[in-house]
Design a protein around this motif. Structure first.
Motif, PDB file in Angstrom:
ATOM      1  N   LYS A 296      29.230  30.643 -39.016  1.00  0.00           N
ATOM      2  CA  LYS A 296      30.312  29.899 -39.665  1.00  0.00           C
ATOM      3  C   LYS A 296      31.428  30.806 -40.183  1.00  0.00           C
ATOM      4  CE  LYS A 296      28.106  26.093 -38.946  1.00  0.00           C
ATOM      5  NZ  LYS A 296      28.545  25.214 -37.830  1.00  0.00           N
ATOM      6  N   SER A 297      31.144  32.092 -40.277  1.00  0.00           N
ATOM      7  CA  SER A 297      32.137  33.016 -40.826  1.00  0.00           C
ATOM      8  C   SER A 297      32.406  34.147 -39.844  1.00  0.00           C
ATOM      9  CB  SER A 297      31.634  33.599 -42.154  1.00  0.00           C
ATOM     10  OG  SER A 297      32.496  34.627 -42.609  1.00  0.00           O
ATOM     11  N   ALA A 298      33.630  34.647 -39.872  1.00  0.00           N
ATOM     12  CA  ALA A 298      33.991  35.804 -39.043  1.00  0.00           C
ATOM     13  C   ALA A 298      33.519  37.103 -39.679  1.00  0.00           C
ATOM     14  CB  ALA A 298      35.500  35.845 -38.840  1.00  0.00           C
ATOM     15  N   ASP A 299      32.978  37.024 -40.902  1.00  0.00           N
ATOM     16  CA  ASP A 299      32.417  38.196 -41.567  1.00  0.00           C
ATOM     17  C   ASP A 299      30.901  38.219 -41.388  1.00  0.00           C
ATOM     18  OD1 ASP A 299      34.854  39.212 -42.652  1.00  0.00           O
ATOM     19  OD2 ASP A 299      34.788  37.603 -44.152  1.00  0.00           O
TER      20      ASP A 299
ATOM     21  N   ALA B  44      26.939  38.352 -41.821  1.00  0.00           N
ATOM     22  CA  ALA B  44      26.043  37.865 -42.871  1.00  0.00           C
ATOM     23  C   ALA B  44      25.079  38.989 -43.241  1.00  0.00           C
ATOM     24  CB  ALA B  44      25.271  36.648 -42.382  1.00  0.00           C
TER      25      ALA B  44
ATOM     26  N   PRO C 294      30.426  34.693 -34.409  1.00  0.00           N
ATOM     27  CA  PRO C 294      31.233  33.520 -34.803  1.00  0.00           C
ATOM     28  C   PRO C 294      31.932  32.850 -33.620  1.00  0.00           C
ATOM     29  CG  PRO C 294      32.453  35.513 -35.259  1.00  0.00           C
ATOM     30  CD  PRO C 294      31.094  35.960 -34.758  1.00  0.00           C
TER      31      PRO C 294
ATOM     32  N   LYS D 132      28.148  46.519 -41.923  1.00  0.00           N
ATOM     33  CA  LYS D 132      28.935  45.283 -41.820  1.00  0.00           C
ATOM     34  C   LYS D 132      30.279  45.539 -41.140  1.00  0.00           C
ATOM     35  CE  LYS D 132      28.185  44.200 -46.227  1.00  0.00           C
ATOM     36  NZ  LYS D 132      28.216  43.459 -47.524  1.00  0.00           N
TER      37      LYS D 132
ATOM     38  N   LYS E 124      31.362  43.735 -37.665  1.00  0.00           N
ATOM     39  CA  LYS E 124      32.590  42.925 -37.646  1.00  0.00           C
ATOM     40  C   LYS E 124      33.480  43.328 -36.472  1.00  0.00           C
ATOM     41  CE  LYS E 124      36.483  41.382 -40.531  1.00  0.00           C
ATOM     42  NZ  LYS E 124      36.227  39.950 -40.313  1.00  0.00           N
TER      43      LYS E 124
END
Length: 553
Positions: free
Chosen positions: A355-358, A360, A369, A502, A506
């Protein structure tokens, strides 16, 4: 043929030969039936294993050695250390990479400055020919691993083991490694299949000026001191292991002989298991696993393969894929749900739809994503100047057709919806490693890679950094490379570790040279009276803990 042979007492040998349909399956089964029952008749001390593809060498250091050869390294050779084990909630047992335990080394100690480690070698360990195992054998074996080049040398490099000068035999039973840096990977890297201990005296007796590391000799003649000796090896047919009753580096194996038979047809392997002519079937296709789970005569062990992804590789040397917008469009064009149901039979962990471009956290693998969205795909293609699409070849490994073929067909269909014409290219399993990983010329391809050491940075070291074997995408991002290099040897939890992980995940989200589909399971089926199976990161059977339980009346 969907007939359940386990429930049909009238099942005849002539019917059995028909399973798998086609002359190839029948021809492959005839030599198996010729002598498998006779060998298996040895009784409770023999374990019969069926696999789809067997070892192509007895020497894991040899260039071009395939994955099934890892079983040879594990069962015929020792390493200085091994991993502990842990029980999962479902009762399955797997390795525990957080625990390093003795194998050939009785003990080890680090220098006060943390820049070296010294091992004490077991004094009762013997190679299969009776020669004592010494620190000089360890030194020669490690020198060989870092000097031959290719995959073994890079694997050693991951643990900061890069040059012979780091390895010192202090005396007959004392071996020292000098570090080039402090790294969390060094000690764990000694427990993977590559740093095995070879009988250096036997090997050097067969070495030549043109072959100083005796690669031609060790290719067919393993010189180890592990729990099993090689009884017989017929490439393409079978490998037979005989228990080494003098083994001292662990509990004596529970069976005296292991017959590993190569049976290309998955349906034939299934039939052998159902008939009771095989005790264990390794790496079952998801369809068979799903259907056999309810069979009360068998038991299935299914474990998600750590640090492993089934994915689509996009080669950046193919002009359209040099544009990140096109790569993102490809990720939105994938029919993920359809693939997961048709190719994986939902045996795995989905890696799409975040749900997020960052990211988890630092978990790897984790969902990307992207989800199926043809409008987004078309919009990105238009931005990149490919509104009318383009043509591309989609290659896949025919040796893994049970998942690659349905996946390729569904991707071909999905790409067609956004104007991309994909031509399917079926590559035989025997040539896949060379075509995809060595030559790195396939524009678009289905791939699988699982990192042995369960760290995100270790996966990225192998699959995202330039000139690595498993970077079949020819991907090269200087920022990502720097982050991975900085993180590879950092202790987990140290300042900056999580931020770095992270950050490079990303980048993988945004650049998407690799489109993850799902994290697969390793499924192994076995008879009810077989015990001792353990899941290992190398995805081959460690047959040392296997045993056969008394049959119930």
């Amino acid at each position: 043929m969907n007939r359940d042979v386990s429930d049909n007492k009238q099942f005849k040998r002539r019917d059995f030969l028909k399973i798998g349909a086609g002359a190839a399956a029948g021809a492959g089964l005839l030599p198996l039936l010729k002598y498998l029952p006779a060998e298996a008749a040895a009784g409770r001390d023999t374990l019969v294993v069926v696999i789809g593809n067997g070892p192509n060498s007895m020497d894991i250091h040899r260039k071009g050695t395939n994955r099934p050869s890892y079983q040879v390294a594990v069962n015929i050779y020792d390493r200085l250390v091994t991993y502990g084990r842990k029980k999962l909630p479902d009762g399955n047992v797997m390795y525990d990479y957080r625990k390093i335990e003795p194998e050939l080394a009785e003990s080890w100690s680090f220098a006060p400055d943390g820049m070296s480690v010294t091992f004490k070698i077991r004094k009762d360990a013997r190679f299969h020919d009776g020669k004592p195992v010494t620190a000089h054998d360890v030194k020669w074996s490690f020198d060989r691993a870092v000097s031959l080049g290719g995959f073994p040398a890079v694997q050693m490099k991951a643990g900061s083991l890069i040059k012979p000068e780091q390895f010192v035999a202090l005396d007959k039973y004392t071996f020292k490694i000098n570090f080039i840096r402090k790294s969390k990977l060094t000690l764990p890297d000694l427990g993977v299949p590559v740093p095995l201990i070879i009988n250096s005296v036997a090997a050097k007796a067969k070495a030549t000026k043109s072959d100083p590391w005796a690669t031609e000799y060790l290719h067919k003649n393993p010189q180890g001191g592990g729990a099993f000796k090689l009884g017989r090896w017929k490439p393409g047919q079978q490998t037979v292991y005989i228990r080494n009753d003098e083994w001292k580096s662990g509990p004596l194996p529970g069976v005296k002989r292991v017959i590993v038979r190569e049976v290309a047809s998955a349906s034939t392997r299934r039939a052998l298991l159902l008939r009771g002519d095989a005790d264990v079937s390794l790496d079952l296709p998801p369809k068979d696993t799903k259907e056999l789970t309810s069979n009360k005569k068998l038991k299935i062990a299914g474990v998600p393969i750590e640090n492993c992804i089934h994915a689509v590789g996009l080669n950046l040397n193919f002009k359209p894929f040099a544009d990140v917008r096109v790569r993102q469009a490809m990720a939105y064009a994938m029919p993920y749900e359809k693939i997961f149901k048709a190719a994986a039979y939902e045996r795995g962990l989905p890696l799409w739809g975040a749900k997020s471009a960052d990211p988890a956290g630092t978990l790897w693998p984790q969902p990307f994503p992207y989800d199926t969205d043809t409008d987004k795909a078309k919009g990105l293609l238009k931005e990149a100047g490919y509104a009318k699409g383009f043509k591309v070849t989609l290659s896949f490994n025919l040796g893994l057709a049970y998942w690659t073929e349905p996946t390729a067909l569904l991707i071909q269909e999905g790409l067609g919806k956004v104007g991309i014409e994909a031509k399917l290219d079926k590559i035989p399993g025997s040539g896949w490693r060379t075509k995809a990983l060595v030559e790195k010329k396939l524009p678009m391809h289905l791939k699988n890679f699982g990192g042995w050491l369960n760290y995100p940075e270790y996966y990225f070291f192998w699959a995202y950094q330039p000139k690595r074997l498993f970077n079949s995408m020819n991907y090269d991002n200087p920022k990502l490379n720097k982050l991975v290099d900085e993180t590879l040897h950092m202790p987990v939890g140290s300042p900056g570790y999580a931020d770095n992980v992270k950050a490079f995940i990303k980048i993988a989200f945004e650049d998407v040279p690799l489109i993850p589909l799902w994290q697969p399971y390793l499924d192994v089926a076995m008879q009810k009276d077989v015990a001792g199976y353990e899941y290992w990161f190398h995805r081959q059977l460690d047959v040392r803990p296997f045993k056969k339980l008394p049959k119930k009346a």
